[in-house]
Design a protein around this motif. Sequence first.
Motif, PDB file in Angstrom:
ATOM      1  N   PHE A  25      28.280  77.896 102.619  1.00  0.00           N
ATOM      2  CA  PHE A  25      27.700  79.239 102.578  1.00  0.00           C
ATOM      3  C   PHE A  25      27.719  79.845 103.974  1.00  0.00           C
ATOM      4  O   PHE A  25      27.677  79.130 104.969  1.00  0.00           O
ATOM      5  CB  PHE A  25      26.277  79.245 101.989  1.00  0.00           C
ATOM      6  CG  PHE A  25      25.238  78.592 102.864  1.00  0.00           C
ATOM      7  CD1 PHE A  25      24.566  79.315 103.844  1.00  0.00           C
ATOM      8  CD2 PHE A  25      24.918  77.248 102.716  1.00  0.00           C
ATOM      9  CE1 PHE A  25      23.612  78.710 104.645  1.00  0.00           C
ATOM     10  CE2 PHE A  25      23.963  76.638 103.514  1.00  0.00           C
ATOM     11  CZ  PHE A  25      23.310  77.370 104.479  1.00  0.00           C
ATOM     12  N   VAL A  26      27.823  81.165 104.019  1.00  0.00           N
ATOM     13  CA  VAL A  26      27.737  81.932 105.264  1.00  0.00           C
ATOM     14  C   VAL A  26      26.862  83.137 104.960  1.00  0.00           C
ATOM     15  O   VAL A  26      27.170  83.916 104.052  1.00  0.00           O
ATOM     16  CB  VAL A  26      29.126  82.406 105.761  1.00  0.00           C
ATOM     17  CG1 VAL A  26      28.973  83.273 107.010  1.00  0.00           C
ATOM     18  CG2 VAL A  26      30.045  81.229 106.013  1.00  0.00           C
ATOM     19  N   ASP A  27      25.770  83.258 105.689  1.00  0.00           N
ATOM     20  CA  ASP A  27      24.876  84.413 105.554  1.00  0.00           C
ATOM     21  C   ASP A  27      24.927  85.207 106.855  1.00  0.00           C
ATOM     22  O   ASP A  27      24.806  84.634 107.939  1.00  0.00           O
ATOM     23  CB  ASP A  27      23.439  83.976 105.287  1.00  0.00           C
ATOM     24  CG  ASP A  27      23.267  83.331 103.922  1.00  0.00           C
ATOM     25  OD1 ASP A  27      24.040  83.658 103.006  1.00  0.00           O
ATOM     26  OD2 ASP A  27      22.355  82.492 103.784  1.00  0.00           O
ATOM     27  N   ILE A  28      25.075  86.506 106.720  1.00  0.00           N
ATOM     28  CA  ILE A  28      25.164  87.378 107.893  1.00  0.00           C
ATOM     29  C   ILE A  28      23.976  88.333 107.853  1.00  0.00           C
ATOM     30  O   ILE A  28      23.770  89.035 106.860  1.00  0.00           O
ATOM     31  CB  ILE A  28      26.500  88.145 107.902  1.00  0.00           C
ATOM     32  CG1 ILE A  28      27.669  87.154 107.863  1.00  0.00           C
ATOM     33  CG2 ILE A  28      26.575  89.052 109.113  1.00  0.00           C
ATOM     34  CD1 ILE A  28      29.017  87.798 107.674  1.00  0.00           C
ATOM     35  N   TRP A  29      23.207  88.320 108.922  1.00  0.00           N
ATOM     36  CA  TRP A  29      21.989  89.119 109.039  1.00  0.00           C
ATOM     37  C   TRP A  29      22.150  90.116 110.174  1.00  0.00           C
ATOM     38  O   TRP A  29      22.800  89.829 111.178  1.00  0.00           O
ATOM     39  CB  TRP A  29      20.800  88.206 109.335  1.00  0.00           C
ATOM     40  CG  TRP A  29      20.527  87.199 108.269  1.00  0.00           C
ATOM     41  CD1 TRP A  29      21.160  85.997 108.094  1.00  0.00           C
ATOM     42  CD2 TRP A  29      19.564  87.291 107.237  1.00  0.00           C
ATOM     43  NE1 TRP A  29      20.641  85.343 107.007  1.00  0.00           N
ATOM     44  CE2 TRP A  29      19.650  86.113 106.458  1.00  0.00           C
ATOM     45  CE3 TRP A  29      18.627  88.251 106.878  1.00  0.00           C
ATOM     46  CZ2 TRP A  29      18.841  85.878 105.360  1.00  0.00           C
ATOM     47  CZ3 TRP A  29      17.811  88.012 105.787  1.00  0.00           C
ATOM     48  CH2 TRP A  29      17.921  86.841 105.033  1.00  0.00           C
ATOM     49  N   LEU A  30      21.517  91.279 110.032  1.00  0.00           N
ATOM     50  CA  LEU A  30      21.590  92.326 111.052  1.00  0.00           C
ATOM     51  C   LEU A  30      20.206  92.859 111.395  1.00  0.00           C
ATOM     52  O   LEU A  30      19.297  92.838 110.560  1.00  0.00           O
ATOM     53  CB  LEU A  30      22.456  93.488 110.560  1.00  0.00           C
ATOM     54  CG  LEU A  30      23.913  93.161 110.234  1.00  0.00           C
ATOM     55  CD1 LEU A  30      24.598  94.367 109.632  1.00  0.00           C
ATOM     56  CD2 LEU A  30      24.647  92.674 111.459  1.00  0.00           C
ATOM     57  N   SER A  31      20.103  93.363 112.617  1.00  0.00           N
ATOM     58  CA  SER A  31      18.880  94.006 113.080  1.00  0.00           C
ATOM     59  C   SER A  31      19.259  95.172 113.981  1.00  0.00           C
ATOM     60  O   SER A  31      20.366  95.213 114.510  1.00  0.00           O
ATOM     61  CB  SER A  31      18.033  93.002 113.867  1.00  0.00           C
ATOM     62  OG  SER A  31      16.862  93.616 114.364  1.00  0.00           O
ATOM     63  N   PHE A  32      18.340  96.097 114.150  1.00  0.00           N
ATOM     64  CA  PHE A  32      18.534  97.179 115.108  1.00  0.00           C
ATOM     65  C   PHE A  32      17.918  96.820 116.461  1.00  0.00           C
ATOM     66  O   PHE A  32      18.017  97.584 117.406  1.00  0.00           O
ATOM     67  CB  PHE A  32      17.941  98.491 114.593  1.00  0.00           C
ATOM     68  CG  PHE A  32      18.704  99.071 113.437  1.00  0.00           C
ATOM     69  CD1 PHE A  32      19.977  99.586 113.613  1.00  0.00           C
ATOM     70  CD2 PHE A  32      18.162  99.083 112.171  1.00  0.00           C
ATOM     71  CE1 PHE A  32      20.696 100.109 112.550  1.00  0.00           C
ATOM     72  CE2 PHE A  32      18.867  99.613 111.100  1.00  0.00           C
ATOM     73  CZ  PHE A  32      20.132 100.123 111.295  1.00  0.00           C
TER      74      PHE A  32
END
Length: 163
Positions: A84-91
Motif C-alpha cells: 500500500f502507498v498512502d499520500i497525505w497533504l497539508s497546507f
Amino acid sequence: MGRATRWGIVAAALALVGSSGCNAINSIGPNCDRSTETNTPVRYTEGTVEHGVYMSAPWNGELLWFPAGMRYELEHGLGEVPRFVDIWLSFKKCGTGESTIAPAAGNQAELRTVDTNKLVIVNGSCVDYWLLVVAGTGDGEPNPPADPDAMPQGSCPVEDAGM
C-alpha cells in the motif's frame, strides 16, 4: 446613460464571455509548468521504516515541500514492492503539529512508479502543498505516534501534551 442601458451592456458582456467557451477561461486560469523537462525528480533518502511501514516524516514532523509540478523519487528502504502507498497533504509544513493533513485526491499527488526501491510521486496540480508519504509491506496501516512528546524531525516545534 440609464440604469437599464448599463445592465444591458453588462448582460451583453457576460453573454459574450460565456459564449467564448472554456478556452477563454483556461487561458486566464492557473498557468504552471508541470513538465518533466523543467521538473526533474528530487531524490529523497530520508524517512523511517518501522514494522514494515515507511514514513517520509512523522505525522507531526516536517513534511516535504511539494510545489506545483514537483517530482519526488522517494527511496523507501522496504526491500520489496509496497502493498500500500498512502499520500497525505497539508497546507502547513509541520503536519499535525500545526495543522491538519488529508489524503491526496485526483492529480494533487500522482503515483508514477512503485518498485522495490522507490516511489515516484508528482504534484500534477497547480497548487503548492506539503507532502507525507506512507507505504508498507504488511497488512496494516500506521497509526499516529502513541507518545505525543515524540520529537518530530526537522524544525517543527513539539506541542505541549497538556494543551
